[in-house]
Every structure is written in structure tokens, then in C-alpha cells.
Scaffold this motif. Sequence first.
Motif, PDB file in Angstrom:
ATOM      1  N   LEU A 474       0.819  -1.213   0.000  1.00 28.25           N
ATOM      2  CA  LEU A 474       0.000   0.000   0.000  1.00 28.25           C
ATOM      3  C   LEU A 474       0.851   1.261   0.000  1.00 28.25           C
ATOM      4  N   GLU A 475       2.056   1.183   0.578  1.00 30.90           N
ATOM      5  CA  GLU A 475       2.887   2.386   0.611  1.00 30.90           C
ATOM      6  C   GLU A 475       3.370   2.771  -0.786  1.00 30.90           C
ATOM      7  N   LYS A 476       3.332   1.852  -1.730  1.00 26.29           N
ATOM      8  CA  LYS A 476       3.763   2.134  -3.095  1.00 26.29           C
ATOM      9  C   LYS A 476       2.590   2.319  -4.054  1.00 26.29           C
ATOM     10  N   CYS A 477       1.379   2.034  -3.608  1.00 20.83           N
ATOM     11  CA  CYS A 477       0.200   2.237  -4.459  1.00 20.83           C
ATOM     12  C   CYS A 477      -0.200   3.710  -4.407  1.00 20.83           C
ATOM     13  N   CYS A 478      -0.445   4.313  -5.558  1.00 19.66           N
ATOM     14  CA  CYS A 478      -0.768   5.739  -5.590  1.00 19.66           C
ATOM     15  C   CYS A 478      -1.565   6.041  -6.848  1.00 19.66           C
ATOM     16  N   THR A 479      -2.106   7.253  -6.873  1.00 25.91           N
ATOM     17  CA  THR A 479      -2.840   7.743  -8.043  1.00 25.91           C
ATOM     18  C   THR A 479      -2.221   9.070  -8.469  1.00 25.91           C
ATOM     19  N   ARG A 480      -2.263   9.310  -9.761  1.00 24.66           N
ATOM     20  CA  ARG A 480      -1.797  10.593 -10.294  1.00 24.66           C
ATOM     21  C   ARG A 480      -2.672  10.943 -11.483  1.00 24.66           C
ATOM     22  N   ASN A 481      -3.406  12.059 -11.318  1.00 21.62           N
ATOM     23  CA  ASN A 481      -4.317  12.467 -12.373  1.00 21.62           C
ATOM     24  C   ASN A 481      -5.347  11.357 -12.607  1.00 21.62           C
ATOM     25  N   ASN A 482      -5.397  10.815 -13.792  1.00 20.05           N
ATOM     26  CA  ASN A 482      -6.324   9.707 -14.053  1.00 20.05           C
ATOM     27  C   ASN A 482      -5.565   8.398 -14.276  1.00 20.05           C
ATOM     28  N   THR A 522       5.924  -6.803 -10.814  1.00 20.03           N
ATOM     29  CA  THR A 522       5.164  -6.579  -9.586  1.00 20.03           C
ATOM     30  C   THR A 522       4.821  -5.109  -9.394  1.00 20.03           C
ATOM     31  N   LEU A 523       4.936  -4.320 -10.460  1.00 16.61           N
ATOM     32  CA  LEU A 523       4.567  -2.904 -10.432  1.00 16.61           C
ATOM     33  C   LEU A 523       3.890  -2.585 -11.759  1.00 16.61           C
ATOM     34  N   CYS A 524       2.725  -1.962 -11.688  1.00 14.68           N
ATOM     35  CA  CYS A 524       1.962  -1.687 -12.900  1.00 14.68           C
ATOM     36  C   CYS A 524       1.246  -0.351 -12.765  1.00 14.68           C
ATOM     37  N   THR A 525       1.274   0.427 -13.843  1.00 17.22           N
ATOM     38  CA  THR A 525       0.575   1.712 -13.909  1.00 17.22           C
ATOM     39  C   THR A 525      -0.482   1.640 -14.998  1.00 17.22           C
ATOM     40  N   ILE A 526      -1.714   1.989 -14.651  1.00 18.18           N
ATOM     41  CA  ILE A 526      -2.830   1.969 -15.606  1.00 18.18           C
ATOM     42  C   ILE A 526      -3.220   3.406 -15.887  1.00 18.18           C
ATOM     43  N   ASP A 527      -3.174   3.783 -17.158  1.00 16.38           N
ATOM     44  CA  ASP A 527      -3.506   5.143 -17.581  1.00 16.38           C
ATOM     45  C   ASP A 527      -4.896   5.166 -18.206  1.00 16.38           C
ATOM     46  N   GLY A 528      -5.374   6.390 -18.442  1.00 17.11           N
ATOM     47  CA  GLY A 528      -6.625   6.571 -19.162  1.00 17.11           C
ATOM     48  C   GLY A 528      -7.868   6.233 -18.376  1.00 17.11           C
ATOM     49  N   LEU A 529      -7.812   6.354 -17.061  1.00 22.90           N
ATOM     50  CA  LEU A 529      -8.996   6.084 -16.244  1.00 22.90           C
ATOM     51  C   LEU A 529      -9.857   7.341 -16.145  1.00 22.90           C
ATOM     52  N   HIS A 530     -11.019   7.159 -15.560  1.00 23.18           N
ATOM     53  CA  HIS A 530     -11.912   8.299 -15.379  1.00 23.18           C
ATOM     54  C   HIS A 530     -11.434   9.166 -14.221  1.00 23.18           C
ATOM     55  N   PHE A 531     -11.614  10.473 -14.388  1.00 20.76           N
ATOM     56  CA  PHE A 531     -11.328  11.387 -13.299  1.00 20.76           C
ATOM     57  C   PHE A 531     -12.444  11.312 -12.267  1.00 20.76           C
ATOM     58  N   ASN A 532     -12.052  11.665 -11.037  1.00 18.38           N
ATOM     59  CA  ASN A 532     -13.015  11.733  -9.934  1.00 18.38           C
ATOM     60  C   ASN A 532     -13.818  10.426  -9.829  1.00 18.38           C
ATOM     61  N   ASP A 591      -3.175  26.491 -40.424  1.00 19.60           N
ATOM     62  CA  ASP A 591      -3.594  26.005 -39.113  1.00 19.60           C
ATOM     63  C   ASP A 591      -3.112  24.570 -38.897  1.00 19.60           C
ATOM     64  N   ARG A 592      -2.586  24.320 -37.698  1.00 20.61           N
ATOM     65  CA  ARG A 592      -2.122  22.999 -37.307  1.00 20.61           C
ATOM     66  C   ARG A 592      -2.752  22.630 -35.957  1.00 20.61           C
ATOM     67  N   VAL A 593      -2.948  21.336 -35.734  1.00 17.13           N
ATOM     68  CA  VAL A 593      -3.693  20.841 -34.563  1.00 17.13           C
ATOM     69  C   VAL A 593      -2.725  20.209 -33.566  1.00 17.13           C
ATOM     70  N   VAL A 594      -2.968  20.449 -32.292  1.00 21.47           N
ATOM     71  CA  VAL A 594      -2.260  19.795 -31.190  1.00 21.47           C
ATOM     72  C   VAL A 594      -3.308  19.334 -30.170  1.00 21.47           C
ATOM     73  N   LEU A 595      -3.085  18.157 -29.586  1.00 16.94           N
ATOM     74  CA  LEU A 595      -4.013  17.568 -28.613  1.00 16.94           C
ATOM     75  C   LEU A 595      -3.423  17.637 -27.211  1.00 16.94           C
ATOM     76  N   GLY A 596      -4.285  17.435 -26.234  1.00 13.93           N
ATOM     77  CA  GLY A 596      -3.851  17.336 -24.842  1.00 13.93           C
ATOM     78  C   GLY A 596      -3.471  15.906 -24.482  1.00 13.93           C
ATOM     79  N   THR A 597      -2.818  15.739 -23.335  1.00  8.66           N
ATOM     80  CA  THR A 597      -2.385  14.410 -22.895  1.00  8.66           C
ATOM     81  C   THR A 597      -3.472  13.647 -22.166  1.00  8.66           C
ATOM     82  N   ALA A 598      -4.592  14.281 -21.854  1.00  7.26           N
ATOM     83  CA  ALA A 598      -5.671  13.612 -21.113  1.00  7.26           C
ATOM     84  C   ALA A 598      -6.768  13.199 -22.081  1.00  7.26           C
ATOM     85  N   ALA A 599      -7.499  12.175 -21.671  1.00  2.00           N
ATOM     86  CA  ALA A 599      -8.656  11.702 -22.437  1.00  2.00           C
ATOM     87  C   ALA A 599      -9.831  11.585 -21.488  1.00  2.00           C
TER      88      ALA A 599
END
Length: 737
Positions: A474-482, A522-532, A591-599
Amino acid sequence: MEEELKCPVCGSLFREPIILPCSHNVCLPCARTIAVQTPESEQHLPPLLHSRGPAPPAAAPGAGPGAAAGSAACLDSESAAGGGGGDHADKLSLHSETDSGYGSYTPSLKSPNGVRVLPLVPAPPGAAAAPRGAGPASSSLTCPQCHRSASLDQRGLRGFQRNRLLEAIVQRYQQGRAAAAAAAKCQLCDRSPPEPAAVLCEQCEVLYCAACQLRCHPARGPFAKHRLAPPPAHPGAPGGGGDGGGGKGAGGGRKLPTCAEHDLENYSMYCVSCRSPVCYQCLEEGKHNKHDVKALGAMWKQHKAQLSQALNGVSDKAKEAKEFLVQLKNLLQQIQENGLDYEACLVAQCDALVDALTRQKAKLLTKVTKEREHKLKVVWDQINHCTLKLRQSTGLMEYCLEVIKENDPSGFLQISDALIKRVQVSQEQWVKGALEPKVSAEFDLTLDSEPLLQSIHQLDFIQMKLPPVPLLQLEKCCTRNNSVTLAWRMPPLSHNPVEGYILELDDGDGGQFREVYVGKETLCTIDGLHFNSTYNARVKAFNSSGVGPYSKTVILQTSDVAWFTFDPSSAHRDIVLSNDNQTATCNSYDDRVVLGTAAFSKGVHYWELHVDRYDNHPDPAFGIARINVVKDMMLGKDDKAWAMYVDNNRSWFMHCNSHTNRTEGGVSKGATVGVLLDLNKHNLTFYINGQQQGPPAFENIEGVFMPALSLNRNVQVTLHTGLEVPQSVKQPKLPNN
């Protein structure tokens, strides 16, 4: 308790027990056996090798020379075991211990109870008697349990205190055992009443009288190794732990112990320094006058309390030992049952292998039979065909021979052409290969049994079980953004091999778990989850034996608001990013397009873009897009983007190159454009300088969206994220139609 009441030398119940300096007990007759006399050649050993205890007191006043003579005679008789002269000097090893008063000794022989003793050896012939008046040779007594040795003074063994308490307990125990033996009855007697039991078989747990023991339990055959013991004490007997009257009577009639130094004085005080009871005369004579002494009754109660307290700990350990024995007995039963189960399982598995081999054998035999029948059929067909042709050819040859024998030329010529053609046709039927067998006698079937034989020889048990439950760190489990990061490990002292792990995560809304990672890490990060959102995660290990149990479920909360930057990896190559990818501009006039890092796919999200530079009235577009949006034209011209493009005077909403809802009010340097994406209501709203720009721009939007921006080299904007959703919305500007 019986083992506590047995002498360590003779193995029998104590008789006249004495207390050695090391606090162990020994029978007085046995003490005479193991007492060792130091040869005269060793009487002048360095002081370090002698007892450091206090010098023995002189004879009591008024005792006269007879007392001294009696003491010397007692010493001589008690030290006879060591009276062999200098022959036993090599068997003595007396080493003094620091301030102990006694040393260590290794005797030469063993008593029946396993204690080494020195045998009684007569004095060598011609040995001269000690001169009268010479001091007796020094003697020592070695404890048979701790092997510590103590020197005897002129009083000999009588200098040790008698353990009258132990003697009384032995007497009560003997009385109780006698009463119990008289009460125990044989369990196999046919008589009524049964005969008293003489022995108890500890293996059979049956009481036998003498006659039944000889008849039913002879000391031969399988009974030869059984141990026969006296009948047990019944609970009411003093020896059996009861409160019988025998013990009380024995205690009531016992004489009060007297001082070992003064036979006429009873013990009245306790010397704390010497740790022994003393009488009043001992205090008056001065031996203990400077020692710390206390009342005998008070010390008796104090030591009883200490012993009771110590017994509580022993009682707890004894209780644990009993529970452990029960556990071991249950383990024996489980081992027996599991052994039978494994045997049955092994037999079933081997029978299944034999059955499978038998079935495969039948299949292979069927193939061999079919091959044989096929070959036989081909050969028989060829035999029949060849026989028919041979018969025809033979008949034709015989007919032609008969024709040749005829002497009628005209008749011969009439049929010769036809016969010649028939013979030629018959010859042509025997073409090349017609007289060769179509099949071989050999079978083109080879059974490759070597791998199976190797597998059978290698068939063995594998010491592998399901992996244990992983422990989440648990001391290594954390959340960052989504994104969430989980770490786990296997429990310590786990020997079961692990081939990998399966990480499962729910949908953030209490739904079903789904696999999000399978691998060895034994360490895994899952991205692209829902906020809040609140996610539940769990992990399990697996090996070739199967999948182990799940770990405990950990609950992880993603960020309430979205923190993100412009994504350099997906931006058009003309886009220029700076300020940790938070500021964007462009190298091109197009005109050129750029996206954000969040989904985003659920929730309400709000971010703002500050216009840092605005030259020549360009039309930047702000909004959202799919990840596969076209990036070399204005945002909103394809069906993958929803945007608001704005100049210095007005704005329009655009999707699929459709322009709608023109609204007055534009941007300039220093302006702020806000984007509100409400995926709960499925709409998109824009703000300029904190005021809503027109109505909600787009409705009924669903799916996964990313923040998006299109601009050219005349515009530079800075992204601001992690903002709370605006609570108060100003009145929107009405669009101009």
C-alpha cells in the motif's frame, strides 16, 4: 511427577535425599557411591582448583573429640569410592569456576541410570595406613546432572542439608501409588470381582493382573517391545494429585527439621546471603551475624509466591504444549488421510494412463489391420487378374500350336492374319510392370514410442502447489491524475514458484472486474482512467499448477480535476511547444492541430487557454477531438473534432466543416478562452473572459475526447488545467443570425 522424584544415579525414588550446592538432589547412599577422594599427590593443588566457599565451621562446643572422630570415620566410609590411591589420578579433572564453590568432574563408568561413577576399588596390597593425627584426604562430589563438583569438608556428606520436603513428597507419593495399585483392577479377568492389576501396558493401555499378563500379554513376539509399568494412581490418591488423607497424616506427623550445625535448635530465620535457613544459635555465634537475614515464615511465603508465579508461566507453556500435541495428533490423522487420498489419486491417474494407452493401442491395431487387409486385397486382385490373363494366353498358345500343325496352306492363310493380331494383342497386355507386385510385403508403419517411454521414465511427482496470496504494498500504491499505480509482492518464506500475475480493475463505478495486466512484473501503472472515480483493484498469481487466490482489494481514487499538458508525440510537426509543454505556437501560416495528454469519457471537466500573442487577426480554434483527428487543417473541419473558432470580433461553432451560431465577441492578446466539457449531460460549452460564448455549442456527444487546439504562427496560447468547474455562469451572449 514421578520423574521429578527419581534419583539421577540409581533411577529409583529418592531415599534420604540431600541437596547439593548446585541445587540438585541425590540419594545419600548414591552420594556415597559417587563421592571421589582426591589422591594425596593432588592435595597440594593451587588454590584455584579448590572450592572457594567459606571454610567449614569448627565442631560445636561440647561435642568433644568423639564428634571429630565420628566425622572422620563418616568421611572415610563415604569416600571409599575414591579410595583406590593414585591409580585413579588420571580420572579426576577438578576445575574451579569463578566464585561457584564447585568445579566439574568427568567420571569413568556409567551407572544403570546413565550417570558416570567411579567404581569401588580396594586399596592396593601393601599400602600403608595413614598416620594417626594426619588430616584426611580431601574429597569431592560431582553432581550427576550438571557435572559440577564440590569439595567436602571434614563433616563429609553430612555437611549437605537433607531435603526433608522432597522426602515427605516421596513418602506421600509411595502411599498414594500403593493405594492406587490396590484399587486398580485387571481389565481382562473373568472372575468377579476382578483381580488387582499388577501392570499397565503403555502401548495397549490395558491393565493386567499377573495371570492375565502371562496368558494374554507374554513378553515375546510383538509384545516383547511393549513397556509394562505399574498401575497408575487414581485421582483421589495423594500420588495422583488428589487431596487424600494420607498426605495430611504424613505431614502432620513429620518432625520439624533441626539445624544441621546445632541439632537441638530449629530453623527460625533465613540468611539471604547464604540462601539457607539458620537457627538462633547460628546468628549468635557470629557466622551469620553480618549477613542479611529475614524471618523464615516471611521468606517462605515470598518464595512460595515466586514459585507460584513461575508455575503460571510453566502452566501456560504446558497448556500450549498440550494444544500442540493435539495439533500434531490431528496432523498425523491428516497425513494418514491425505496419504490414502494421494494413493487413490495416483492409482486412478495410472489407471487412466493405462486406459489411454489401451485405447491408443486399439487404434493402432486397427490401422495395422486395415493396412494388411488393403495389401491382401491388392495382391489377391492382382493374382486373379494375372491368372485370368495367363489362362487366356495359354489357351491361345495351345490353339496356335494346333493351327501350325495343320498342313492345309489355304486354310492356314484364312485364319493366320487374325491369329497373328490376337497374339500381338495378347503380348501387348503383358506390359512393363504387369508382372511386378503392386504392393510390398513390408508395412510402412513405424511406431515412435521413444518419447512416450521417456515420459513414462520421467513420470514423477512435482512439488508444486498453487501460488499464495500476493501482498499489496500500500505504501507504493498511488494515483496521479487519471492514472493509478499498484505494487505487490509475494509473502516471505514462500517457496511455491510464480510464473506471473493477473491484475484486475473494475470500471470505477462498482462494476465487474476486468483484467488490465498479465505478466511477471510486480509494479503496474494503468492510464486513461476516469477522473473523480473510485476504482477497486486486486491481483492474483499463477503457475503451471493453476491460479492462486486473490489478494485483498485496494481502493484507489483518481484526481477530482484533470491536470494535463499539450502532447508533443501526437502534435503536428509544425507545432512548437514550450514551458513544459503548456505553451503552444506554430511555425506555419496554415492552421495545425495539437491535442492534450488527457482523455475524457465521463465526468465534468474545465480548462482555459490564455492568448499570449495575437497578430494579424488569425482564427484559432478551441475544442475537443478524437485521437485520430486530421492535424493539418483547422480544428472542426472533419468529423473528428468539435470546436469554436474565433477572430477579433466574433466566433463560430464548427463540426464537419459546418459553421453555426455566429456570436459577437472575439479575442485579443491577454484574452482567456474556457472550455467546459460536461459528459454527464453530453454537451460542450465555451467561455471568453469568464462569460459564456453563445448557447451550449454541441449536444449529444458521446465517446472518448481529448482537449484540442488549432492555430498558426500568429497565435501563441498557454494552457491552464486543474481548474474547478465554474459554479456561476454569466448570461450568454445571443448569437447573431
